[in-house]
Scaffold this motif. Structure first.
Motif, PDB file in Angstrom:
ATOM      1  N   LEU A  41       0.832  -1.192   0.000  1.00 44.96           N
ATOM      2  CA  LEU A  41       0.000   0.000   0.000  1.00 44.96           C
ATOM      3  C   LEU A  41       0.873   1.251   0.000  1.00 44.96           C
ATOM      4  CD1 LEU A  41      -3.033   0.644   0.118  1.00 44.96           C
ATOM      5  CD2 LEU A  41      -2.815   0.718   2.591  1.00 44.96           C
ATOM      6  N   ASN A  42       1.896   1.242   0.811  1.00 47.68           N
ATOM      7  CA  ASN A  42       2.838   2.357   0.879  1.00 47.68           C
ATOM      8  C   ASN A  42       3.510   2.591  -0.471  1.00 47.68           C
ATOM      9  OD1 ASN A  42       4.252   4.384   2.408  1.00 47.68           O
ATOM     10  ND2 ASN A  42       6.053   3.049   2.301  1.00 47.68           N
ATOM     11  N   ASP A  43       3.905   1.507  -1.134  1.00 46.42           N
ATOM     12  CA  ASP A  43       4.565   1.628  -2.444  1.00 46.42           C
ATOM     13  C   ASP A  43       3.639   2.288  -3.470  1.00 46.42           C
ATOM     14  OD1 ASP A  43       6.842   0.441  -1.402  1.00 46.42           O
ATOM     15  OD2 ASP A  43       6.420  -1.527  -2.281  1.00 46.42           O
ATOM     16  N   PHE A  44       2.374   1.872  -3.495  1.00 47.59           N
ATOM     17  CA  PHE A  44       1.416   2.497  -4.415  1.00 47.59           C
ATOM     18  C   PHE A  44       1.316   3.994  -4.147  1.00 47.59           C
ATOM     19  CE2 PHE A  44      -0.899  -1.732  -4.916  1.00 47.59           C
ATOM     20  CZ  PHE A  44      -0.544  -1.888  -6.249  1.00 47.59           C
ATOM     21  N   LEU A  45       1.211   4.348  -2.878  1.00 44.95           N
ATOM     22  CA  LEU A  45       1.049   5.759  -2.527  1.00 44.95           C
ATOM     23  C   LEU A  45       2.304   6.573  -2.830  1.00 44.95           C
ATOM     24  CD1 LEU A  45      -1.026   5.379   0.744  1.00 44.95           C
ATOM     25  CD2 LEU A  45      -1.835   6.120  -1.518  1.00 44.95           C
ATOM     26  N   LEU A  46       3.470   5.994  -2.605  1.00 42.33           N
ATOM     27  CA  LEU A  46       4.716   6.708  -2.917  1.00 42.33           C
ATOM     28  C   LEU A  46       4.847   6.986  -4.413  1.00 42.33           C
ATOM     29  CD1 LEU A  46       7.254   4.973  -0.497  1.00 42.33           C
ATOM     30  CD2 LEU A  46       6.391   7.339  -0.390  1.00 42.33           C
ATOM     31  N   ARG A  47       4.245   6.108  -5.224  1.00 42.75           N
ATOM     32  CA  ARG A  47       4.260   6.307  -6.679  1.00 42.75           C
ATOM     33  C   ARG A  47       3.090   7.179  -7.142  1.00 42.75           C
ATOM     34  NH1 ARG A  47       5.345   0.586  -6.621  1.00 42.75           N
ATOM     35  NH2 ARG A  47       3.209   0.230  -7.335  1.00 42.75           N
ATOM     36  N   GLY A  48       2.268   7.624  -6.201  1.00 41.53           N
ATOM     37  CA  GLY A  48       1.132   8.478  -6.540  1.00 41.53           C
ATOM     38  C   GLY A  48      -0.041   7.723  -7.135  1.00 41.53           C
ATOM     39  N   GLU A  49      -0.080   6.420  -6.933  1.00 35.20           N
ATOM     40  CA  GLU A  49      -1.131   5.586  -7.509  1.00 35.20           C
ATOM     41  C   GLU A  49      -2.242   5.335  -6.483  1.00 35.20           C
ATOM     42  OE1 GLU A  49       1.416   2.319  -8.679  1.00 35.20           O
ATOM     43  OE2 GLU A  49       1.514   3.090 -10.733  1.00 35.20           O
ATOM     44  N   LYS A  50      -2.971   6.404  -6.183  1.00 33.92           N
ATOM     45  CA  LYS A  50      -4.001   6.316  -5.149  1.00 33.92           C
ATOM     46  C   LYS A  50      -5.123   5.355  -5.546  1.00 33.92           C
ATOM     47  CE  LYS A  50      -4.629  10.803  -4.727  1.00 33.92           C
ATOM     48  NZ  LYS A  50      -5.138  12.106  -4.229  1.00 33.92           N
TER      49      LYS A  50
END
Length: 135
Positions: A41-50
């Motif tokens: 989940l953190n990885d998605f958010l760090l890539r801006g993939e909400k």
């Protein structure tokens, strides 16, 4: 007697002391959140993939995470998460006609911004069986 007088306080929930008073109850559902799920989940958010993040949270039944993230995407995303939550957590199981949670389904549906028509559909969301006497 007011049922809310026996509600747990934040301190009793945090300490786990409330659990001992309800240990005779069988949980409706239990989930575990794995560190690897939080990492993904953190990885998605760090890539801006909400959008991917809230869909992943939904798939993993990480309801709070899905609701927080989807609320920052758009209203429809949030409604989708709440609808899935209602169906999964509060829905009537196969073979049942009611579970006493109809008012929660309706309230949560309306709180998420759904129309009153959609809310009424959630109120009566259950497998529908046609009774031969009705025909």
């Amino acid at each position: 007697a007011n049922a809310y007088l026996n509600a747990p306080t934040g301190a009793s929930l945090a300490s786990g002391s409330f659990a001992s008073t309800t240990s005779g109850e069988t949980p409706i559902v239990e989930y575990a959140i794995r560190p690897s799920s939080l990492s993904t989940l953190n990885d998605f958010l760090l890539r801006g993939e909400k959008r991917k993040a809230f869909h992943y949270a939904l798939d993993e039944k990480m309801w709070a995470h899905a609701m927080v993230i989807s609320s920052s995407v758009d209203k429809e995303a949030f409604k989708d998460v709440v609808t899935e939550f209602i169906r999964t957590e509060l829905g009537v199981k196969a073979g049942e006609t009611t579970n006493g949670l109809e008012s929660l389904r309706l309230a949560y549906s309306l709180y998420s911004g759904q129309s009153s028509t959609a809310g009424m559909q959630m109120l009566f969301f259950r497998p529908f069986e046609i009774n031969a006497d009705w025909i």
